[in-house]
Design an enzyme around this catalytic site. Structure first.
Site, short mmCIF file in Angstrom:
data_model
loop_
_atom_site.label_atom_id
_atom_site.label_comp_id
_atom_site.label_asym_id
_atom_site.label_seq_id
_atom_site.Cartn_x
_atom_site.Cartn_y
_atom_site.Cartn_z
CE LYS A 103 -3.75 2.10 2.75
NZ LYS A 103 -4.62 1.95 3.93
CB SER A 181 -8.07 3.82 3.32
OG SER A 181 -7.19 3.22 4.23
CB SER A 205 -8.15 0.86 6.24
OG SER A 205 -8.76 2.08 6.59
#
Lengths: 512, 465
Positions: A103, A181, A205
């Site tokens: 990420k 997210s 997330s």
């Protein structure tokens, strides 16, 4: 194939590879991490081939917009070749030659770490986050950085400077959110673009996108993995977290990234101790108590998901677990508590982004005052949701509001944590079972009357972050044609127990 | 830890530069220093203290916040006693707290024609902030406090640099009408780089506030900047006082728990504290309060004194002390802040040698003074014995015997002639130190300076008692 993808015929001629991956590449890409390891160890494939296979998937799934940057092909193949040579020489790297996704919230030296924000679109990391260093030390190939909600703030991966990520399970006529997210990492695993990925879980997330993308999402205990190098959103909530195709893969990745770090004072020196999990493959849950918290049965939860929840409980019971109804009385306060505390910490953690030493700087304001430079750079650099949370956070920390908002919320947080402690320690519950989400993946771009409405996506997942306990989302059968997840939570530092039950739960998917 | 004079921005860790993803780590050595400092200042070492964030935007604060200890500092309470001039009394200046916090970078506004320069070398280093209650009543007290504190901090090894470098201070000043119960609004004054600057700033600021109030104005809460050349204070960044620092607990650092065993360990290296030294000098050696204060508050003085007394004998303690405070101290000016008995040209061995010759009556007082001067000012490398020999300053034994009878007669005469002074000497015990030398002086006058004060003193003593 389980998803409906729109194939775009692009005129890409790179090393003679056409857009649609070959059958061989599809076969390789659809392996689990453990299977890929086994194939490598038995010389059924090479790391170079695995990298080629995943790159082919990445090329093929460009329209999903899962990545913010993909590493240079030559460099990746060179790294893969290096791993193949080491393996041939008898060196045992736990993740040797396995391609993974990271990420874009994690610093990896030499890569742009943008946090999907205009503020850091030009920021090249000068060091590597500890958890990424651990992956590299174990021989993993880091393919690139994945898309996310800006600075981790969002539940749909729609608040990105680089545009939204598309859920691979979207039907032909709609674009669905993969959740957020960490949407990019979830999609990277779900669409077989890698064998596992790192995300971050501050309020759900990783678990939410895992549920909506049909993969495993594991949130370790707070203090299990080092946060050094992971860009901070809400320091007392953030944890590095894992996406994988199954629970065993997730366990392997957890083993690799957990452990003490001198650079992170909130990371404890506790062995995650997964020996038994890897060796003992039994699915017998006799003696284990599974708690069903009544307060999680909310009005928003769809009847289909309620049904799924019941099925899951029965499934675990059929393996010998005792099912027990429990109460976590302060659950309904979790949403408000989180959205006071997390933005407060965010407003503080994002104060450093002023364009002075790195990041977006408004050149026009350069010759004016420092105050103007800061104001313009930050206004331009941050997206709307980030600004919204910074303002909220600044408000609750302001002298006039601190006691009524921040301090109160901090106290309620303790009560929420104590709810869990009572259930785990006094009532001797081993794991708690809930759905991960209350509804299916929504459509991207659907206008909300109030941006705060989107916050309700996190009700199931927030409490675990408030309490700092480990939690996992396990994919299950499709609900109304879309992926869903079942969530398990365990006591602080009980990832062993959590994974043991998760391994049984994930078999529910196949029982249909 | 940084050494001084490193090129700008060459000692900057990730977290000091405010890089994304970087985290702070507590410096344990600094915690131990805080324990030692807190103990030396008679404060309470808190078993539990916490860290907090203090937010404001400034170009030398990369994180946008300072890490400090707003809610629960590591040390609370304590005091430092300062001597009150002209008396043997002391005044306790109470300490409110000692807290650990991070330093900011340095802003340089005059290094470039139109740009401000920022050096982050010292950013993120641990600071120890010592905050007093508003007990200081005059600029003189402030100066005394700062000097005493500086000496104490150096003595226990917490501070290694001069005031103005590693040691900085701000002053908060307010005034009130005589008879009023409460003090008025305070102003904070910054940019105080010396003890003199502190005292000047206090004088000026107090006067400024008095003038303002007498003219019917009001004192505003603000931060003012001291100009050491003009000796005035001027308005700094007015906005700062309306700044809401949005304090909240630092989530990246766990609470600090200090055990009794850690305290014991940290205090092992603590030397004898000045207050204790002073007490000991008064009790064990019968030194006066004033002299004991001087010896316990001057760098290296206690050790110097102790060594000399060990060599010459406890009975000569007063002699040693008075020579240190009257003679050697006179050379302090050229050394300024760097005065240290441990490093002056007159080393302990030669000092003891000079006094030994004096005690043995081999030289007179004047000669001893000359010897001190030769070493301290001219940096004469020879031993005192060598210098005396070279200059033929040794008193011949025969000279003494000859003068003896005549001297005794002379002393007797002086004493009989000076009944008024004798009466004073006998009744006012406190003034003996002043009256006795008068007698000696009278004898010396008769001898036209060619006498041995020590010998004269001994004879006079017999006749006076």
């Amino acid at each position: 194939s389980m998803w409906a993808c729109r194939t775009i015929r692009a005129n890409v001629h790179r090393r003679g590879v056409s857009t649609a991956p070959s059958a061989r590449h599809n076969e390789l890409a659809s392996l689990s991490l453990m299977e890929a390891k086994e194939w490598l160890d038995t010389s059924k494939t090479t790391s170079v081939e695995l990298v080629e296979a995943t790159l082919a998937q990445i090329e093929h799934s460009k329209h999903l917009n899962a990545w913010t940057s993909v590493q240079n092909t030559e460099k990746l193949l060179a790294a893969a070749k290096e791993q193949d040579e080491q393996r041939a020489a008898g060196v045992k790297n736990v993740l040797g030659g396995i391609p993974l996704a990271i990420k874009d919230i994690f610093n990896v030296k030499g890569t742009v770490t943008s946090c999907s924000s205009k503020m850091l679109a030009n920021y090249v990391s000068t060091y590597t986050a500890t958890v990424c260093e651990k992956l590299e030390k174990n021989g993993a190939i880091l393919l690139g950085k994945t898309n996310m909600d800006e600075f981790g703030m969002g539940s749909l991966t729609t608040f990105s400077h680089y545009g939204p990520t598309i859920n691979p399970y979207s039907p032909k006529d709609k674009q669905l959110s993969p959740g957020g997210s960490s949407g990019g990492s979830a999609v990277a695993v779900a669409a077989n673009m890698c064998y596992g990925a790192l995300g971050s879980d501050t309020g759900g997330s990783v678990r939410l996108p895992a549920a909506w993308c049909n993969v495993v999402g594991l949130k370790p205990s707070y203090g299990r993995c080092s946060r050094y190098g992971m860009v901070a959103y809400a320091s007392s909530f953030d944890v590095p977290a894992i996406f994988a195709k199954n629970t065993t893969d997730a366990a392997l990745l957890l083993d690799a990234i957990s452990g003490a770090d001198a650079y992170d004072s909130t990371c404890l020196d506790e062995n995650v101790d997964l020996e038994e999990f890897f060796q003992e493959k039994s699915l017998d849950l006799t003696g284990l108590v599974v708690g069903i918290p009544q307060e999680y049965n909310t009005a928003e939860m769809s009847p289909e998901i309620q049904q799924l929840w019941v099925e899951a409980a029965n499934w675990l019971a059929s393996h010998g677990a005792e099912i027990k109804t429990i109460s976590l009385p302060h659950t309904s306060s979790a949403l408000a508590t989180y959205y006071i505390l997390a933005p407060a910490e965010a407003s503080s953690n994002l104060a450093r982004y002023d364009g002075l030493r790195y990041g977006h700087r408004d050149k026009a304001s350069d010759k004016k005052s420092v105050a103007e430079l800061y104001t313009q750079s930050r206004t331009e650099g941050f997206g709307d949701e980030v600004i919204r949370r910074i303002v909220m956070g600044t408000f609750v920390l302001s002298q006039a509001s601190y006691e009524d908002y921040y301090l109160k919320a901090a106290k309620v947080r303790r009560l929420i944590k104590e709810d869990f402690e009572k259930v785990f320690k006094e009532e001797k519950v081993d794991v708690i079972l809930t759905p991960t989400a209350t509804s299916g993946a929504p459509e991207i771009g659907k206008k909300l009357d109030n941006p705060v409405e989107a916050y309700t996506n996190d009700v199931m997942t927030l409490p675990a972050n408030l309490a700092g306990i480990p939690a996992i989302s396990v994919p299950t059968r499709l609900v109304s044609g879309l992926p869903q997840g079942l969530q398990l939570m365990a006591d602080h530092f009980e990832e062993r127990k959590l994974l043991r039950v998760a391994r049984v739960l994930e078999k529910h998917r196949l029982s249909e | 830890m940084n050494e001084p004079f490193k090129p700008p921005n060459t000692c900057v860790a990730h977290v000091d530069a405010g890089l994304p993803g970087a985290l702070p780590v507590l410096n344990d050595f600094c915690v131990d220093q805080a324990i030692r400092c807190g103990t030396a200042l008679n404060g309470t070492i808190n078993a539990r203290s916490r860290f907090d964030r203090k937010h404001y935007f400034y170009h030398d604060l990369p994180l946008g916040y300072q890490i400090t200890q707003y809610f629960e500092p590591v040390v609370t309470g304590g005091y430092l006693s300062i001597p009150l001039e002209g008396t043997n009394d002391e005044k306790k200046i109470r300490i409110e707290r000692i807290q650990l916090e991070t330093d900011s970078g340095k802003s340089i506004h005059d290094g470039h024609p139109f740009l401000s320069l920022v050096d982050l070398n010292r950013c993120g280093l641990a600071l120890m902030e010592i905050i007093t209650y508003p007990d200081v009543s005059t600029s003189a007290e402030a100066g005394a406090f700062l000097r005493k504190l500086t000496h104490l901090l150096k003595h226990i090894g917490v501070c290694h640099s001069e005031f103005g470098e590693g040691l900085r201070c701000d002053a908060n000043i307010s005034v009130k009408l005589v008879g009023d119960p409460e003090y008025g609004t305070r102003c904070e004054v910054k940019n105080l780089n010396s003890v003199k600057a502190l005292m000047d700033a206090i004088e000026h600021e107090a006067q400024r506030q008095v003038d303002l109030l007498e003219a019917g104005g009001t004192v505003e809460l603000e931060t003012r900047w001291f100009d050491p050349l003009k000796k005035t204070t001027s308005t700094g960044r007015k906005k700062d006082d309306k700044v809401d620092y949005r304090f909240f607990p630092e989530p990246d650092l766990p609470a600090l728990y200090i055990s009794q065993s850690r305290i014991t360990e940290a205090l092992k290296s603590l030397p004898e504290l000045p207050a204790e030294t002073k007490r000991r000098l008064i009790n064990d050696y019968k030194l006066s309060v004033g002299i004991a204060e001087m010896l316990s508050s001057s760098e290296g003085a206690a050790e110097y004194f102790q060594n000399a007394v060990n060599t010459l004998g406890k009975e000569h303690a007063t002699l040693v002390a008075s020579w240190m405070t009257n003679e050697i101290f006179a050379y302090r000016e050229e050394y300024g802040n760097k005065w240290d008995f441990g490093s002056i040209p007159l080393d302990i061995t030669r000092f003891a040698d000079i006094l030994k010759m004096l005690i043995d009556k081999r030289i007179i007082g004047l000669t001893a003074k000359k010897l001190v001067a030769l070493v301290m000012t001219d940096k004469d490398p020879r031993t005192p014995q060598e210098i005396v020999l070279a200059n033929d300053w040794e008193i011949a034994a025969t000279e003494e015997a000859q003068v003896d009878e005549k001297l005794v007669e002379l002393c007797k005469t002086i004493v009989e002639k000076s009944q008024k002074q004798v009466a004073e000497y006998k009744t006012e015990v406190g003034r003996r130190d002043r009256i006795f030398p008068w007698f000696v002086g009278q004898v010396m006058k008769e001898l036209r300076g060619k006498g041995n004060p020590a010998e004269i003193g001994a004879i006079l003593q017999k006749h006076l008692d």
